[in-house]
Design a protein around this motif. Sequence first.
Motif, mmCIF file in Angstrom:
data_model
loop_
_atom_site.group_PDB
_atom_site.id
_atom_site.type_symbol
_atom_site.label_atom_id
_atom_site.label_comp_id
_atom_site.label_asym_id
_atom_site.label_seq_id
_atom_site.Cartn_x
_atom_site.Cartn_y
_atom_site.Cartn_z
ATOM 1 N N GLY A 61 0.720 13.311 -12.895
ATOM 2 C CA GLY A 61 1.874 12.371 -12.636
ATOM 3 C C GLY A 61 2.266 11.451 -13.829
ATOM 4 O O GLY A 61 3.373 10.986 -13.936
ATOM 5 N N ASP A 62 1.132 11.020 -14.526
ATOM 6 C CA ASP A 62 1.515 10.042 -15.659
ATOM 7 C C ASP A 62 2.220 10.824 -16.615
ATOM 8 O O ASP A 62 2.868 10.220 -17.311
ATOM 9 C CB ASP A 62 0.047 9.650 -16.103
ATOM 10 N N SER A 63 1.732 11.989 -16.820
ATOM 11 C CA SER A 63 2.401 12.739 -18.046
ATOM 12 C C SER A 63 3.860 12.883 -17.672
ATOM 13 O O SER A 63 4.801 13.020 -18.859
ATOM 14 C CB SER A 63 1.695 14.107 -18.428
ATOM 15 N N VAL A 64 4.504 13.029 -16.742
ATOM 16 C CA VAL A 64 5.818 13.523 -16.393
ATOM 17 C C VAL A 64 6.520 12.245 -15.685
ATOM 18 O O VAL A 64 7.679 12.443 -15.308
ATOM 19 C CB VAL A 64 5.942 14.743 -15.497
ATOM 20 N N ARG A 65 5.764 11.213 -15.535
ATOM 21 C CA ARG A 65 6.550 9.954 -15.023
ATOM 22 C C ARG A 65 6.951 10.181 -13.583
ATOM 23 O O ARG A 65 7.841 9.849 -13.297
ATOM 24 C CB ARG A 65 7.607 9.542 -15.908
ATOM 25 N N ALA A 66 6.201 11.049 -12.958
ATOM 26 C CA ALA A 66 6.213 11.327 -11.374
ATOM 27 C C ALA A 66 5.254 10.850 -10.595
ATOM 28 O O ALA A 66 4.184 11.589 -10.660
ATOM 29 C CB ALA A 66 6.689 12.750 -11.087
ATOM 30 N N PRO A 67 5.123 9.720 -9.972
ATOM 31 C CA PRO A 67 4.051 9.272 -9.222
ATOM 32 C C PRO A 67 3.685 10.319 -8.127
ATOM 33 O O PRO A 67 4.421 10.815 -7.262
ATOM 34 C CB PRO A 67 4.463 7.930 -8.682
ATOM 35 N N ILE A 68 2.513 10.793 -7.982
ATOM 36 C CA ILE A 68 1.754 11.566 -7.129
ATOM 37 C C ILE A 68 0.797 10.922 -6.499
ATOM 38 O O ILE A 68 -0.174 10.328 -6.889
ATOM 39 C CB ILE A 68 1.291 12.917 -7.763
ATOM 40 N N GLN A 69 1.025 11.046 -4.835
ATOM 41 C CA GLN A 69 0.137 10.471 -4.288
ATOM 42 C C GLN A 69 -0.836 11.321 -3.169
ATOM 43 O O GLN A 69 -0.401 12.300 -2.765
ATOM 44 C CB GLN A 69 1.033 9.507 -2.837
ATOM 45 N N ILE A 70 -2.068 10.916 -3.391
ATOM 46 C CA ILE A 70 -3.036 11.584 -2.523
ATOM 47 C C ILE A 70 -2.770 11.122 -1.128
ATOM 48 O O ILE A 70 -3.303 10.047 -0.805
ATOM 49 C CB ILE A 70 -4.478 11.499 -2.877
#
Length: 265
Positions: free
Chosen positions: A165-174
């Motif tokens: 998420g950080d590398s592609v600037r796309a927040p990923i939520q568990i």
Amino acid sequence: MKIKLVIGNQKGGVGKTTTAINLARCFADRGLRTLLVDTDPQGSVAVLLKLRPENYLADFVLSQLRLQDCVVNVSPNLDVICGNRETTTMEQRIFAMYGREHVFDNVFRPYENDYDALVVDVSPSISLTQACSLVLCRHVVIPISMDTLSVSGAGATIFSAKTIGDSVRAPIQILGLLPTIVNRRYALTDVVMKMVTQLSETFQLPVLSAVRTDQSIGKAARAHSMLVDYDPKSKALEDYDLVAAQIIALLDGSVKAQTVENIAV
């Protein structure tokens, strides 16, 4: 789509594919048009359900075939796009593409309005296909079976989701931790559940309702049938239906993570 989920754990044998299939069916039976995507090169979904599609995920992504020519309808409101060994070739080809982590996002976007729910089953290993799936869905449910290594696999999944998420600037939520294959008679279950609670508290993640051990799961798999069709009164099916309700409530914001255990079917 209202629901987009990756079902993943960096350890195999935790009930990941079983969870993906049953949650997808629970969503479909609630009237949600649902697409189940198998990104595992082993093609576990096709094997379990004895599906023989004309086209697979690799054909959809690489040959840019129409989605409707690549899915198999397995029940009302539920379509499946299957993986196979060509998924590995697909991943190798994607690796050379510009913006490779967004490939799935790009190919599935035109069909956004065709489905209400998307469930993606990923392989246990960290891979580019898994990264594409995470960027596509942005939400993850982590099945954790009752062994200590599965908790370690869950921790690795949390870390990889944040890193990607950080590398592609796309927040990923568990979205939640999901205890599976739970038998309260075993002492190890208490040990693992304490570890799950600690993981939940460390990362501020909800723990979804546990899925109990159920012989009907194995019997349904051997019969190449979905659990709800094989045994509609299965206790595991009851648990998965509750988990589906919890996921829907979490995603529509009707409950806070801390109160997820209070949701009823």
